[in-house]
Design a protein around this motif. Structure first.
Motif, PDB file in Angstrom:
ATOM      1  N   GLY A 141       0.829  -1.205   0.000  1.00  0.00           N
ATOM      2  CA  GLY A 141       0.000   0.000   0.000  1.00  0.00           C
ATOM      3  C   GLY A 141       0.862   1.253   0.000  1.00  0.00           C
ATOM      4  N   LEU A 164      -2.447   4.421   1.536  1.00  0.00           N
ATOM      5  CA  LEU A 164      -3.706   3.694   1.371  1.00  0.00           C
ATOM      6  C   LEU A 164      -4.577   3.716   2.636  1.00  0.00           C
ATOM      7  CD1 LEU A 164      -5.199   2.016  -0.781  1.00  0.00           C
ATOM      8  CD2 LEU A 164      -4.061  -0.025   0.107  1.00  0.00           C
ATOM      9  N   LEU A 183      -2.745   0.713  -4.315  1.00  0.00           N
ATOM     10  CA  LEU A 183      -2.522  -0.685  -3.968  1.00  0.00           C
ATOM     11  C   LEU A 183      -1.714  -1.298  -5.107  1.00  0.00           C
ATOM     12  CD1 LEU A 183      -4.385  -3.201  -2.080  1.00  0.00           C
ATOM     13  CD2 LEU A 183      -3.947  -3.874  -4.420  1.00  0.00           C
TER      14      LEU A 183
END
Lengths: 384, 181
Positions: free
Chosen positions: A254, A257, A291
């Motif tokens: 991530g 994120l 992602l």
């Protein structure tokens, strides 16, 4: 030690450090510099391996199968049409459970002929039973070769792997990498210990004929090994982190994120540009994150569902298209998020080397915010 | 981050120039990225190569659209390609030409013209201009040390070829430094 060199040469060095005993490959743009470098290393006695020259990619991977069944650590590299020519051999290598590692310098598929980058080539082999890892930069491309051999040769796994890195965008880019020493690599990657091998004194067969009474169980075992590979990648990625300090313990990664409302999903070199675009959009108050999928096969569906559980919108950046359907990553994400209330949009972009800029990432983020997606992005309308 | 775009024709060594500038910059402790934009792979076709230099890790992978610097290996390209496109104010354009001036550059862009072909023919005996233009780049921008450039050239070429290329780079470097370009 940090040094600056071309991505292809960084990969060739990584392969040399992994001590393959047999290399067989057929040159094809943009993979050529890798196998040229390895051929030179063998000729100059810098790599103690057999380099088998062949007349095609079909033969290259076939030679790797022969060498691997005989108990050798084997390596190949290809791209695009070369990989397509290996199609049937790829299924054989996976079905025979041979831990061959092959670099894919990702390139578009013909026709029309294109030497430039997208990820259609490896994506189209997604059902072949090969682990697929994608690198964001040349450091990761280098490191993933070590990880791939470690995972593939584990007796609970015994599968082949693609290490994918974007053709030209990474393969022909000079940038600094931290090159490990032979001692460090030897400490991480022990000598190949084949689970079983061809031996005239104790004969066995690979790739047997399986009647309907047996075939399905072979496939099921193949699938189980692939699913076990998730845990093995995490385990050996963690080991890698402990030894080298670079973190490959996740199948996914991530970036900004945690508090994101919009998640962009991407694989490979585009992730760098996406990260820079995210930094700019964050300054403008847009809650967007990335992602990154490092491992496409096995597909980390549960990990992705957990990582995206809190977002409102997902925009997938697909450098491929399953013609007649959608982008392959988009399809997988929609499956992973099935039943959630998250809006999921797929964007096909960057095919055949079409350049992707920060402003494109920003535009796609805006499209996703507006609820517009499942489309080709960046088409030249005047040509249609 | 500073960005360089090199315009040349296939066979002139634009990609090599980008790579060696990156190698020289890296030797000076700078993070460097160099990459080509291949068109059709044939001699004479317009090609571009790019370099990014930064004190931080470079993640961006797109081509260079708003360069701080450009190098033009062949001034006949200016007819066909907008080599100055997107140049930042304060930028520097290094153009290989026997003429001095006559180019319309964007406002705030400094053009340095140098007859790199003449230098290359005299020093190397071939019209391979990339090393002379690297020398001019080092002098005009200060982004790379000449000694680092010399090492980079010696790391790529051997023996006499390295010597003649370094002489070519040195002459251009001194011409630009001395304001004679």
């Amino acid at each position: 030690m940090k040094e600056i060199l071309e991505g292809s040469h960084a990969v060739a060095e990584a392969v040399r450090l992994c001590r393959p005993q047999v290399v067989s490959a057929y040159p094809i743009t943009p993979q050529t510099h890798i196998v040229e470098a390895l051929a030179s290393m063998v000729a100059d006695c810098k790599l103690d391996a057999e380099y088998i020259c062949v007349e095609s990619e079909f033969s290259a991977l076939s030679a790797c199968i022969g060498a691997s069944t005989a108990g050798s650590r084997t390596y190949s590299a290809t791209t695009s049409q070369g990989l397509a020519l290996m199609y049937e051999v790829c299924f054989n290598a996976a079905g025979m459970r041979l831990p061959i590692v092959m670099t894919i310098a990702n390139r578009a598929m013909s026709a029309p002929l294109s030497i430039w980058n997208d990820q259609q080539d490896s994506i189209s082999l997604r059902d072949s039973g090969w682990i697929q890892l994608y690198a964001e930069d040349n450091q990761e491309a280098l490191d993933l070769h070590l990880l791939a051999y470690r995972v593939c040769e584990d007796h609970d796994i015994l599968l082949p792997a693609f290490v994918c890195f974007d053709g030209f965008i990474l393969s022909h880019t000079y940038e600094p990498v931290d090159m490990p020493t032979q001692e460090e690599v030897d400490a991480y990657l022990p000598a190949f210990n084949p689970y079983q091998r061809l031996d005239a004194k104790d004969p066995i067969s690979f790739g047997m004929y399986a009647t309907p009474d047996y075939y399905m169980e072979f496939r099921y075992e193949n699938q189980r090994a692939m699913l076990r590979a998730k845990e093995a990648i995490v385990r050996y990625g963690t080991l890698f982190k402990e030894q080298f300090g670079r973190d490959y313990s996740g199948l996914i990664e991530g970036y900004e994120l945690e508090d994101a409302e919009i998640a962009l999903v991407a694989m490979g070199s585009i992730c760098g540009t996406v990260k820079d675009a995210i930094d700019e959009m964050r300054k403008d108050g847009i809650k967007v994150g990335l992602l990154k999928i490092r491992c496409f096969r096995p597909f980390p569906d549960e990990e992705i569902a957990a990582a995206l559980a809190h977002v409102k919108t997902v925009a997938i950046l697909d450098k491929n298209v399953s013609l007649g359907s959608k982008g392959a990553v988009g399809l997988e994400i929609k499956d992973a998020l099935y039943g959630s209330s998250i809006a999921v949009y797929d964007y096909i972009l960057g095919l055949g080397g079409r350049d992707i800029r920060k402003k494109d990432i920003r535009a796609i983020t805006k499209l996703a915010e507006q609820g517009s997606g499942d489309m080709f992005y960046g088409l030249r309308e005047e040509l249609l | 981050m500073r960005e360089l775009r090199i315009h040349g024709r296939g066979g002139q060594g634009s990609v090599t120039a980008a790579e060696l500038i990156a190698v020289a910059a890296f030797a000076g402790g700078v993070y460097a990225q160099a990459f080509p934009a291949f068109g059709v792979e044939r001699r004479g076709a317009p090609v571009q190569a790019f370099v990014r230099l930064s004190d931080e890790t470079i993640r961006l992978r797109s081509q260079v659209y708003e360069p701080d610097y450009i190098i033009v290996q062949d001034s006949t390209l200016i007819r066909d390609v907008n080599v100055f496109a997107g140049m930042k104010p304060g930028g520097i354009a290094i153009v290989n030409t026997e003429k001095s001036g006559g180019y319309e550059a964007p406002e705030g862009v400094r053009i340095i013209t140098i007859d790199a072909t003449k230098i290359a023919l005299e020093e190397i005996g071939l019209p391979i201009t990339n090393t002379a233009l690297m020398g001019a780049f080092a002098a005009a921008t200060g982004e790379i040390d000449f000694s680092a450039l010399e090492d980079a050239i010696r790391g790529r070429f051997e023996g006499k070829l390295a010597d003649t290329n370094i002489r070519s780079a040195q002459r251009a470097f001194e011409m630009v430094k001395g304001g004679n370009a």
